[in-house]
Design a protein around this motif. Structure first.
Motif, PDB file in Angstrom:
ATOM      1  N   PRO A 110      22.820 -87.734  56.442  1.00 46.27           N
ATOM      2  CA  PRO A 110      23.401 -86.973  55.341  1.00 46.27           C
ATOM      3  C   PRO A 110      24.781 -86.413  55.697  1.00 46.27           C
ATOM      4  O   PRO A 110      25.273 -85.499  55.037  1.00 46.27           O
ATOM      5  N   GLU A 156      25.884 -95.235  51.560  1.00 47.37           N
ATOM      6  CA  GLU A 156      25.419 -93.914  51.137  1.00 47.37           C
ATOM      7  C   GLU A 156      26.489 -93.188  50.329  1.00 47.37           C
ATOM      8  O   GLU A 156      26.197 -92.205  49.639  1.00 47.37           O
ATOM      9  N   SER A 161      24.594 -89.815  50.624  1.00 49.37           N
ATOM     10  CA  SER A 161      23.310 -89.617  49.956  1.00 49.37           C
ATOM     11  C   SER A 161      22.263 -90.589  50.491  1.00 49.37           C
ATOM     12  O   SER A 161      21.926 -91.598  49.847  1.00 49.37           O
ATOM     13  N   VAL A 164      18.978 -92.292  48.456  1.00 53.17           N
ATOM     14  CA  VAL A 164      19.197 -92.300  47.005  1.00 53.17           C
ATOM     15  C   VAL A 164      19.413 -93.755  46.616  1.00 53.17           C
ATOM     16  O   VAL A 164      20.528 -94.284  46.643  1.00 53.17           O
ATOM     17  N   SER A 259      22.262 -83.869  48.551  1.00 52.46           N
ATOM     18  CA  SER A 259      23.693 -84.126  48.383  1.00 52.46           C
ATOM     19  C   SER A 259      24.011 -84.753  47.027  1.00 52.46           C
ATOM     20  O   SER A 259      25.135 -84.651  46.536  1.00 52.46           O
ATOM     21  N   ALA A 260      23.021 -85.405  46.425  1.00 57.05           N
ATOM     22  CA  ALA A 260      23.231 -86.083  45.137  1.00 57.05           C
ATOM     23  C   ALA A 260      22.764 -85.263  43.947  1.00 57.05           C
ATOM     24  O   ALA A 260      23.207 -85.493  42.819  1.00 57.05           O
TER      25      ALA A 260
END
Length: 454
Positions: A110, A156, A161, A164, A259-260
């Motif tokens: 991350p 990512e 992310s 995700v 984070s998303a």
């Protein structure tokens, strides 16, 4: 003579280490950010910037003889909003520029400063280098003289992310679009045949890109995808690894989702106990410091106990977890890969989740009409299956390139010299290669023999 070559290479690599500048962290490097906002109106896959870089090897003082380039390109995030990220294009000596291997590296982070575009560069050290370059053996067969051009995306994205899925799919497929537009930079043919490859976290990204290909980028000439050790359902993986050797994966996945999704980020921070907050949030800065930071151990940790309400966030945000963390939900007839897959996993894999999840996904692909070669490595774990599956995956990938090229040659023959030939009961691929030669497709009866159930 061999030892003299090694000595000279190390010596020249030492000089190179003194001459070449130390790469900047992505969070500090202006290359990773567009110069203005006009890019937001451009189509995905558009190249915004490019540069030469020096690719690293497993030896700290020995740069790779391959040429390497980085492309900043337009893509989108999980919400469908314009985004940018970077991919690294590696061109081995005398590369076959009609072949593109898109390698999704398992960087499971991350922290954007752990990205492959940084960690694979020569002179980079620390966690980013160790984690990324430690996976070079997976593609060592292709970094040789005459190997394919290799695409290694930061899938990512700019916000790192991890887990995700749709974002990994978009950014992987858009990296391939960008690579195919890079002929004047890398020499790659815009008509190159493409095979995708990834293991573990990289298998996760590869599987999502495979699933989204039919709807998001059907015009990409992908001829195969080799996918190993993939976590099918991140919720099941969370449960599977908790309290074990790899319990940190639950933390990494949660931080990647945070984070998303700002609402999840706020929720988790509100319910995170104060005494474990530093350990939980540590991966956000793991690669960002050039100075070593003491790393808290999460081995055998009960991550559920880190929250004042246990793992309630998995239920409260189940709609997000199911939408972005479960592979295969969109696979059905008419919306399935039109290229063959190789899927392999250890039946005792305690890292990514129960093997029955992988088997169920294989069944779904088969029922939707996709050809699948499935190899369950009996009684093998995550790392064991990675090692055992490496050479078979290489062989399969090379066969996919060769078959695609033979098929194209057969197609050209029929369109030109063979216009008046009538071929009964045989397909073009049969003409080029022989039907399903070399495939291992396990169906119901065979499944029980091999120790698992479809």
């Amino acid at each position: 003579m061999f030892f003299l070559w090694i000595f000279c290479s190390l010596l020249s690599g030492g000089f190179a280490a003194d001459i070449l500048p130390l790469p900047l962290l992505p969070s500090e490097d202006s290359f990773y950010r567009p110069r203005n906002d006009s890019w937001k109106e451009l189509p995905v896959g558009t190249i915004l910037d490019a540069r030469n870089v020096t690719f690293g090897t497993l030896y700290p003082y020995l740069p790779s003889p391959a040429d390497a380039y980085q492309l900043l390109y337009v893509t989108q995030n999980v919400h469908g909003e314009p985004d940018t990220t970077v991919t690294t294009i590696v061109v081995p000596p005398n590369a076959n520029k009609n072949r593109l291997l898109s390698f999704q590296n398992a960087y499971d982070a991350p922290d954007v400063d752990c990205s492959p575009s940084y960690g694979f560069q020569f002179r980079v050290d620390g966690v980013a280098a160790a984690w990324n370059r430690g996976q070079l053996p997976l593609i060592s067969r292709f970094l040789v003289d005459g190997g394919p051009v290799i695409n290694i995306p930061d899938y990512e994205g700019s916000n790192a992310s991890f887990t995700v899925g749709p974002q990994s799919a978009y950014q992987t497929l858009d990296s391939i679009r960008a690579a195919l537009k890079s002929n004047d930079i890398t020499g790659l043919s815009p008509d190159a045949k493409i095979v995708m490859f990834g293991y573990s976290g990289g298998g996760f990204a590869t599987a999502w890109a495979t699933e989204f290909h039919a709807s998001y980028s059907p015009n990409l000439s992908i001829v195969g995808a080799a996918i190993g050790g993939l976590p099918i359902n991140i919720k099941n993986t969370y449960t599977n690894v908790n309290n074990g050797m790899f319990s940190e994966l639950s933390v990494l996945a949660t931080l990647g989702l945070m984070s998303a999704f700002p609402e999840l980020d706020q929720y988790v921070r509100e319910h995170l106990k104060e005494d474990v907050k530093e350990a939980f949030l540590y991966p956000l800065k793991r690669c960002s410091s050039r100075e070593p930071i003491p790393e808290p151990s999460l081995i055998n940790a009960n991550i559920t106990s880190f929250f004042d309400n246990g793992d309630q966030f998995l239920e409260d945000f189940n709609h997000i977890v199911e939408e972005v963390g479960i592979i295969g939900k969109r696979v059905k007839k008419g919306h399935a890969p039109n290229f063959p897959l190789l899927v392999y996993q250890g039946t005792n894999d305690t890292v990514t989740g129960p093997v029955k999840d992988t088997t169920a996904l294989v069944r779904k692909f088969l029922e939707a009409g996709t050809r699948v070669s499935y190899i369950p490595y009996l009684n093998q774990g995550h790392v064991d299956a990675l090692i055992l599956g490496m050479i078979p995956a290489w062989t399969w990938i090379i066969q996919r390139f060769e078959r695609a090229e033979a098929l194209a040659a057969a197609d050209r023959f029929l369109q030109n010299d063979g216009k008046d030939i009538v071929i009964d009961n045989i397909g073009l691929e049969d003409l080029a290669n022989g039907y399903n030669q070399g495939d291992q497709i396990f169906l119901d009866g065979e499944a029980l023999i091999h120790g698992y159930e479809l």
